[in-house]
Enzyme design. Structure first.
Site, PDB file in Angstrom:
ATOM      1  CB  THR A 188      -0.854  -0.034   1.279  1.00  0.00           C
ATOM      2  OG1 THR A 188      -1.795  -1.084   1.131  1.00  0.00           O
ATOM      3  CG2 THR A 188      -1.580   1.266   1.548  1.00  0.00           C
ATOM      4  CB  VAL A 247     -13.580  -2.837   1.660  1.00  0.00           C
ATOM      5  CG1 VAL A 247     -12.999  -1.448   1.863  1.00  0.00           C
ATOM      6  CG2 VAL A 247     -14.382  -2.889   0.357  1.00  0.00           C
ATOM      7  CG  ASP A 293      -6.142  -0.491   6.577  1.00  0.00           C
ATOM      8  OD1 ASP A 293      -5.986  -1.394   5.715  1.00  0.00           O
ATOM      9  OD2 ASP A 293      -5.211   0.233   6.959  1.00  0.00           O
ATOM     10  CB  THR A 317       1.082   0.144   4.986  1.00  0.00           C
ATOM     11  OG1 THR A 317       1.390  -1.155   4.431  1.00  0.00           O
ATOM     12  CG2 THR A 317       2.291   0.658   5.754  1.00  0.00           C
ATOM     13  N   GLY A 375      -5.233  -5.025   7.108  1.00  0.00           N
ATOM     14  CA  GLY A 375      -6.306  -4.053   7.224  1.00  0.00           C
ATOM     15  C   GLY A 375      -7.405  -4.386   8.207  1.00  0.00           C
TER      16      GLY A 375
HETATM   17  N1  ASP Z   1      -3.777  -2.223   4.503  1.00  0.00           N
HETATM   18  C1  ASP Z   1      -3.984  -2.834   3.215  1.00  0.00           C
HETATM   19  C2  ASP Z   1      -5.246  -3.646   3.261  1.00  0.00           C
HETATM   20  O1  ASP Z   1      -5.488  -4.354   4.215  1.00  0.00           O
HETATM   21  C3  ASP Z   1      -2.841  -3.693   2.789  1.00  0.00           C
HETATM   22  C4  ASP Z   1      -1.500  -2.999   2.773  1.00  0.00           C
HETATM   23  O2  ASP Z   1      -1.208  -2.178   3.640  1.00  0.00           O
HETATM   24  O3  ASP Z   1      -0.716  -3.293   1.854  1.00  0.00           O
HETATM   25  O4  ASP Z   1      -5.984  -3.628   2.300  1.00  0.00           O
END
Ligand code: ASP
Length: 323
Positions: A180, A209, A211, A230, A233
């Site tokens: 992310t 979906v 975070d 990141t 989530g």
């Molecule tokens: N936080 C993101 C999610 O859960 C994943 C990520 O941080 O790469 O969709």
């Protein structure tokens, strides 16, 4: 009104850095992309533009780079699709915009910003969000644009492990593709903004979906604090991670460092999650907590020199807080 405080931009490219997967070439590519994102965002701040413009510009660079799990290079869902999520928040007005589950929007961050500025809503999803993109002239691409071989192979690996009976939760934990991208900025007038964009997690189920597009979980900004997260989530949503960090700073008087440390490195791991975040206080204090092997990260201040780091333990001097 600008030029009263030194502008500052802080970015991340995900906390899913795994040393075993890295090569000098990937490291160099990542550093170059982070530096370009910082320079592009900084150019906006230097020109007296709002923090919102800086975070938008920085995120768009990282979305366009296939190395990161956002825009081009996003991870694949269980069904072999790319479903993108993004959000943005203006700390000076508490305006926010978010999109989730889009398949064809080249830069989801531009659509999130359009939702914030040109609709009465905060969040739009799926086909409706894409219809809004068409109306607003936000660029659409063929879904194949997002595909990279590396992410496709990541999905094949996850599917194989699934077929071998491993539970989705433990597979997600093993496949930490937290690529992310996120940005937080303070402009010359002292206004803060935060933004986050992602492809989510490899092998996520239809309609999942995370975070990143959820205001308060993956992204939050107010007059005192801006955060982009990141990580895994589901846990960030359950602790309202981004807002929890800002609240701790406002209500408990914690520093960016203390609040970031508590939420990212104590609360989330205690529940079984992991990841990282970037935190920017109105005084220019910066924290970049994470509990994985590395987090692509960097910042740029008034002198316009980008500072970037990848692994845990990499030296990265943080800016001195200054009002
Ligand atoms: N936080 C993101 C999610 O859960 C994943 C990520 O941080 O790469 O969709």
């Amino acid at each position: 009104m600008h030029g009263e405080v030194p502008p500052l931009l802080v970015i991340h490219g995900g906390a899913g850095v795994e040393r075993a997967q890295m090569t000098p070439q990937i490291e160099a590519q990542a550093r170059a992309a982070l530096e370009l994102a910082l320079r592009n965002g900084h150019a906006r701040l230097k020109a007296g533009k709002p923090a919102l413009d800086a975070v938008t510009a920085a995120i768009a660079v990282l979305e366009d780079d296939p190395l990161f799990n956002a825009g081009r290079g996003a991870v694949f869902t269980h069904d072999g699709k790319n479903e993108l999520d993004a959000s943005i928040m203006d700390g000076s007005t508490l305006a926010a915009g978010a999109v989730a589950g889009v398949h064809r929007v080249r830069n989801p961050i531009l659509l999130a910003r359009a939702v914030m500025e040109r609709s009465p809503h905060v969040m739009m999803v799926g086909a409706g969000a894409e219809k809004f993109a068409v109306e607003q002239g936000v660029k659409l691409v063929d879904p194949a644009y997002f595909r990279t071989e590396k992410r496709w192979q990541d999905l094949q690996k996850a599917l194989k492990e699934g077929a071998a009976g491993e539970k989705l939760g433990s597979r997600l934990a093993a496949l930490k593709h937290f690529g992310t991208v996120g940005a937080v900025a303070r402009d010359g007038a002292g206004r803060l903004a935060a933004a986050t964009s992602t492809g989510g997690m490899t092998d996520k189920r239809y309609g999942r979906v995370g975070d990143s597009p959820i205001v308060g979980a993956g992204t939050y900004a107010n007059a005192a604090c801006a955060v982009s997260g990141t990580g895994w989530g589901e846990f960030y949503i359950r602790v309202s991670a981004a807002r929890e960090i800002c609240l701790r700073m406002a209500m408990l008087g914690e520093s960016a460092q203390q609040a970031g440390q508590t939420v990212i490195n104590d609360e989330i791991p205690q529940m079984g999650g992991d990841g990282g975040a970037i935190v920017l206080g109105a005084d220019g204090s910066v924290a970049m907590p994470f509990n994985t092997e590395g987090m692509y990260r960097g910042w740029i201040g008034a002198d316009g020199v980008p500072h970037v780091a990848i692994y845990s333990g990499d030296p990265l001097a943080l800016p001195e807080p200054a009002r």
